[in-house]
Write an enzyme that holds these catalytic residues in place. Structure first.
Site, PDB file in Angstrom:
ATOM      1  N   HIS A  46      15.926  59.056  74.147  1.00  0.00           N
ATOM      2  CA  HIS A  46      15.202  58.609  72.964  1.00  0.00           C
ATOM      3  C   HIS A  46      13.754  58.262  73.296  1.00  0.00           C
ATOM      4  O   HIS A  46      13.472  57.475  74.189  1.00  0.00           O
ATOM      5  CB  HIS A  46      15.893  57.373  72.375  1.00  0.00           C
ATOM      6  CG  HIS A  46      15.299  56.905  71.090  1.00  0.00           C
ATOM      7  ND1 HIS A  46      15.705  57.388  69.871  1.00  0.00           N
ATOM      8  CD2 HIS A  46      14.295  56.034  70.841  1.00  0.00           C
ATOM      9  CE1 HIS A  46      14.987  56.808  68.914  1.00  0.00           C
ATOM     10  NE2 HIS A  46      14.125  55.983  69.485  1.00  0.00           N
ATOM     11  N   HIS A  98      12.728  59.652  66.308  1.00  0.00           N
ATOM     12  CA  HIS A  98      13.061  60.198  67.639  1.00  0.00           C
ATOM     13  C   HIS A  98      12.211  61.458  67.746  1.00  0.00           C
ATOM     14  O   HIS A  98      12.361  62.370  66.915  1.00  0.00           O
ATOM     15  CB  HIS A  98      14.570  60.513  67.697  1.00  0.00           C
ATOM     16  CG  HIS A  98      15.054  61.073  69.011  1.00  0.00           C
ATOM     17  ND1 HIS A  98      16.157  60.552  69.676  1.00  0.00           N
ATOM     18  CD2 HIS A  98      14.624  62.123  69.758  1.00  0.00           C
ATOM     19  CE1 HIS A  98      16.366  61.252  70.784  1.00  0.00           C
ATOM     20  NE2 HIS A  98      15.446  62.222  70.853  1.00  0.00           N
ATOM     21  N   HIS A 100      10.517  64.752  67.759  1.00  0.00           N
ATOM     22  CA  HIS A 100      11.096  66.080  67.512  1.00  0.00           C
ATOM     23  C   HIS A 100       9.985  67.045  67.147  1.00  0.00           C
ATOM     24  O   HIS A 100       9.014  66.686  66.483  1.00  0.00           O
ATOM     25  CB  HIS A 100      12.161  66.036  66.415  1.00  0.00           C
ATOM     26  CG  HIS A 100      11.716  65.370  65.148  1.00  0.00           C
ATOM     27  ND1 HIS A 100      11.657  64.005  65.008  1.00  0.00           N
ATOM     28  CD2 HIS A 100      11.309  65.888  63.967  1.00  0.00           C
ATOM     29  CE1 HIS A 100      11.234  63.706  63.792  1.00  0.00           C
ATOM     30  NE2 HIS A 100      10.996  64.827  63.140  1.00  0.00           N
TER      31      HIS A 100
HETATM   32  P1  5GP Z   1      10.279  64.518  60.169  1.00  0.00           P
HETATM   33  O1  5GP Z   1       9.824  64.391  58.753  1.00  0.00           O
HETATM   34  O2  5GP Z   1      10.735  63.180  60.732  1.00  0.00           O
HETATM   35  O3  5GP Z   1       9.311  65.231  61.035  1.00  0.00           O
HETATM   36  O4  5GP Z   1      11.538  65.475  60.107  1.00  0.00           O
HETATM   37  C1  5GP Z   1      12.862  65.069  60.202  1.00  0.00           C
HETATM   38  C2  5GP Z   1      13.707  66.283  59.954  1.00  0.00           C
HETATM   39  O5  5GP Z   1      15.041  65.989  60.321  1.00  0.00           O
HETATM   40  C3  5GP Z   1      13.734  66.728  58.497  1.00  0.00           C
HETATM   41  O6  5GP Z   1      13.261  68.071  58.403  1.00  0.00           O
HETATM   42  C4  5GP Z   1      15.194  66.582  58.097  1.00  0.00           C
HETATM   43  O7  5GP Z   1      15.641  67.598  57.235  1.00  0.00           O
HETATM   44  C5  5GP Z   1      15.912  66.604  59.439  1.00  0.00           C
HETATM   45  N1  5GP Z   1      17.132  65.834  59.464  1.00  0.00           N
HETATM   46  C6  5GP Z   1      17.310  64.563  59.036  1.00  0.00           C
HETATM   47  N2  5GP Z   1      18.554  64.158  59.233  1.00  0.00           N
HETATM   48  C7  5GP Z   1      19.215  65.197  59.805  1.00  0.00           C
HETATM   49  C8  5GP Z   1      20.567  65.388  60.246  1.00  0.00           C
HETATM   50  O8  5GP Z   1      21.414  64.505  60.156  1.00  0.00           O
HETATM   51  N3  5GP Z   1      20.871  66.586  60.783  1.00  0.00           N
HETATM   52  C9  5GP Z   1      19.944  67.588  60.920  1.00  0.00           C
HETATM   53  N4  5GP Z   1      20.361  68.731  61.457  1.00  0.00           N
HETATM   54  N5  5GP Z   1      18.669  67.447  60.512  1.00  0.00           N
HETATM   55  C10 5GP Z   1      18.301  66.261  59.963  1.00  0.00           C
HETATM   56 ZN    ZN Z   2      17.106  58.770  69.312  1.00  0.00          ZN
END
Ligand code: 5GP
Ligand code: ZN
Length: 114
Positions: A46, A98, A100
């Site tokens: 993490h 986290h 990504h």
């Molecule tokens: P951020 O806006 O934080 O850059 O993107 C987070 C991404 O994580 C979003 O595109 C969302 O659809 C994805 N996401 C959120 N929760 C989950 C989950 O439980 N499983 C998967 N596979 N993707 C997730």
């Molecule tokens: Zn994490």
């Protein structure tokens, strides 16, 4: 981290379509894809954001980006091209704290981003 959804995906406590995993990184399909190919690449340990990374994280940050390239190849995205995005903090719309990296491919993308 106990309450982190991506940590739970990495440890397979909750399901996801994992497309690649090694000792350091995991790649899985976004649950709400914004393109025909939408994969998230994360470090297995993490960490929240690049601005919190230090010299000791040099290796893992590199491994995350190398895995993005590997996934682009694996998904056949290199001929058409692909977009790589990372959101940090409120203004960028980071939802999951986290680190990504989004790999998006399979359609044309606009610039500047919204
Ligand atoms: P951020 O806006 O934080 O850059 O993107 C987070 C991404 O994580 C979003 O595109 C969302 O659809 C994805 N996401 C959120 N929760 C989950 C989950 O439980 N499983 C998967 N596979 N993707 C997730
Ligand atoms: Zn994490």
């Amino acid at each position: 981290m106990a309450d982190c959804i991506f940590c739970k995906i990495i440890s397979r406590e909750i399901p996801a379509q994992i497309v690649y995993q090694d000792e350091f990184v995991t790649a899985f399909r976004d649950i709400n894809p914004e393109a025909p190919v939408h994969i998230l690449v994360v470090p297995n340990d993490h960490m929240v954001a690049l601005d919190q990374a230090g010299q000791a994280d040099e290796g893992i940050v590199g491994k995350v980006f190398l895995a993005v390239g590997k996934m682009a190849l694996q998904e056949g995205a290199t001929a058409g091209g692909y977009r790589v995005v990372a959101n940090f903090g409120v203004d960028a719309g980071q939802v999951v704290p986290h680190l990504h990296v989004h790999l998006l491919a399979g359609r044309k993308f606009g610039w500047p981003p919204g």
